[in-house]
Every structure is written in structure tokens, then in C-alpha cells.
Design a protein around this motif. Structure first.
Motif: not given
Length: 280
Positions: A86-110
Motif C-alpha cells: 500500500a505504501l508503494k502504491r501511494s508513492t506512485y499516486e503521490l508522484e501523480s498528485l505532485n504532477a498536478s501542479w504542472k498546469p498551475l505552476a507557471h501562472l503569472t499574477p495577472g
């Protein structure tokens, strides 16, 4: 003359397309529910990206909570293989969760400001499922139940998670039953309180890591370390994305924004796993 297929004649190798009601895929996945949960409140096209990404994160929170609860239950039963899986599966899921920041990671203030007002008082720290993740990591706080008083089911689930041992509590209980000198004060501590580092627990991990790498406790330690590192990366990615989009301004929902996230990013998950390394 070439043969023209009848209106309902299937092409060769075409899967079954004729169902009496909704498709079995829809019945199982509930895709039409998921894809109709988006209700942007502004005319800015970027809000749809923000909304869907946030909803995807909530789904990852849900499955990670499931994995950690599975691991905690298995450790309570001294079933290490199930816990490690279960812990091993959660590491793959955490990697996918962390990748979710990609669409938002380069937002400008505007770009962020163009729909920020749509959030109103909404803020990520109000996420009940993320709070359950934090509770499982030992970051307990009764005050975090307050925002959910108006939702009895959610409040009840969070209250239950607050009063139950964390994943790390179950880890230490398992190690104690394996003969390691985890103090009674740690084993019998109030599970509703935030876990605080203990010198004796640090010595337990020091003992484990001073031995062979292939022992069951050492493998458990490394599985937890992988989880802890990915949680730390999640917190830091959140911090960087927020700092990029809004600088040091106050966050939504009355939070301190970047200042709050900076404080969170400095906290180690499963702290003695990290400090014990200095003594091996």
C-alpha cells in the motif's frame, strides 16, 4: 457493386456498441458525473484549468488516504507485506498528485488575478480530504475541524480521523511488537495531538539503519522515507506555485498565503527517520 453496410451493421472487429441503458463504462466510472462537476464563476478560460486541476487533486487525496488507511490497518495486524504494498502504491499516486501542479505552476499574477475573485473565501486548507491525509501523517489539530461544522458527515469523518492513531503511530506500535524499545509514553500518547519527535524513537531508527538494509524494519523505514520525501515535494511545489502566482499577498480564506506554506514546508514527515541518519 460494392457492399454498403446497413445502417446498424457493425464494422468488422467493432466492439459491442448497443446497450439498453448507459454503458457499463459509465456505470462503473461515473464519467458523466465527473465531467459535469465544473461550474466556473468567471469568464476567464484559465479558471476551468484551475478548477479541474483542483478536483483532480481531491481525487488523488482520496486514493492516498485509502492507501495509508490500508497500510495502517495492516501494520496493526503485523501484516508487513500488505502495508509495504500500500505504501508503494501511494508513492506512485503521490508522484501523480505532485504532477498536478504542472498546469498551475507557471501562472503569472495577472493570470491568477483574472479569476481569483471567483474563489471567494475558498482555500485549499479547507479541503477535508487533504486534512485527513495530514492527520494520517501525524499532523493532528482539532481546530482544523472547525471549518466543517456545517457539514455533519464530513465533520464526523474528520473527527474520527482525529481520534484514531496515525499511520506513524501504527508504525511505532509495529516496531514495539517486533522488540524495539519504543517508549510507553509514545505508544500511549493522546492520538488527537500532533506527533512530536522523541529521542528514544530516533534511537530505534538509528538501530534499524545500523543493521542490514534488507530487514523488514529497514524496508519499512525506506518505504516511509519515500512517502515523506514526496509529501515534502508536494508542499514545496505548492509553495513555489503560490509564490509565483501571488507573491507574499494574504491567501484566500484568511490564510497567511505564502507565509503559511513556508511554515508547512519546513516540517519533516516522520521526523526521526530523518534525524536518525545523522547518527548511523
Amino acid at each position: 457493386m460494392s457492399h454498403q453496410p446497413a445502417p446498424h451493421e457493425a464494422e468488422p472487429d467493432t466492439p459491442n456498441l448497443d446497450f439498453q441503458g448507459t454503458t457499463p463504462y459509465e456505470d462503473y466510472v461515473q464519467a458523466s458525473v465527473l465531467t459535469h462537476l465544473q461550474h466556473p464563476l468567471s469568464d476567464d478560460p484559465g479558471e476551468m484549468v484551475f478548477l479541474v486541476t483542483t478536483q483532480v487533486m481531491e481525487l488523488w487525496f482520496t486514493v492516498i488516504v485509502h492507501e495509508w488507511q490500508t497500510a495502517a490497518q495492516a501494520l496493526r495486524e503485523d501484516d508487513l507485506p500488505t502495508a509495504l504494498a500500500a505504501l508503494k502504491r501511494s508513492t506512485y499516486e503521490l508522484e501523480s498528485l505532485n504532477a498536478s501542479w504542472k498546469p498551475l505552476a507557471h501562472l503569472t499574477p495577472g493570470q491568477f488575478n483574472s479569476y481569483r475573485s471567483a474563489l471567494g473565501e475558498g482555500s485549499g486548507f479547507q479541503s477535508a480530504m487533504y486534512r485527513r491525509m495530514e492527520f494520517l501523517l501525524g499532523e493532528k489539530s482539532a481546530s482544523m475541524l472547525v471549518p466543517h461544522r456545517g457539514a455533519p458527515r464530513v465533520h464526523g469523518e474528520l473527527e474520527k480521523a482525529l481520534t484514531e492513531p496515525s499511520l506513524y503511530d501504527e508504525v511505532l506500535g509495529y516496531l514495539a511488537r517486533q522488540g524495539y524499545a519504543v517508549p510507553e509514553s509514545v505508544l500511549d500518547r493522546d492520538p488527537t495531538r500532533r506527533y512530536e519527535p522523541d529521542a528514544a524513537v530516533e534511537r530505534v531508527w538509528q538501530e534499524i539503519y545500523s543493521g542490514p538494509d534488507d530487514t523488514a524494519p529497514a524496508r519499512l523505514g525506506e518505504a516511509l522515507t519515500e512517502v515523506a520525501e514526496l509529501v515534502w515535494r508536494w508542499r514545496n511545489d505548492h509553495l513555489v506555485a503560490t509564490r509565483r502566482a501571488m507573491g507574499a499577498k494574504a491567501g484566500t480564506g484568511g490564510s497567511a498565503g505564502v507565509a503559511w506554506l513556508e511554515k508547512r514546508a519546513t516540517k519533516n514527515v516522520f521526523p526521526e527517520l530523518w534525524t536518525a541518519r545523522s547518527h548511523v
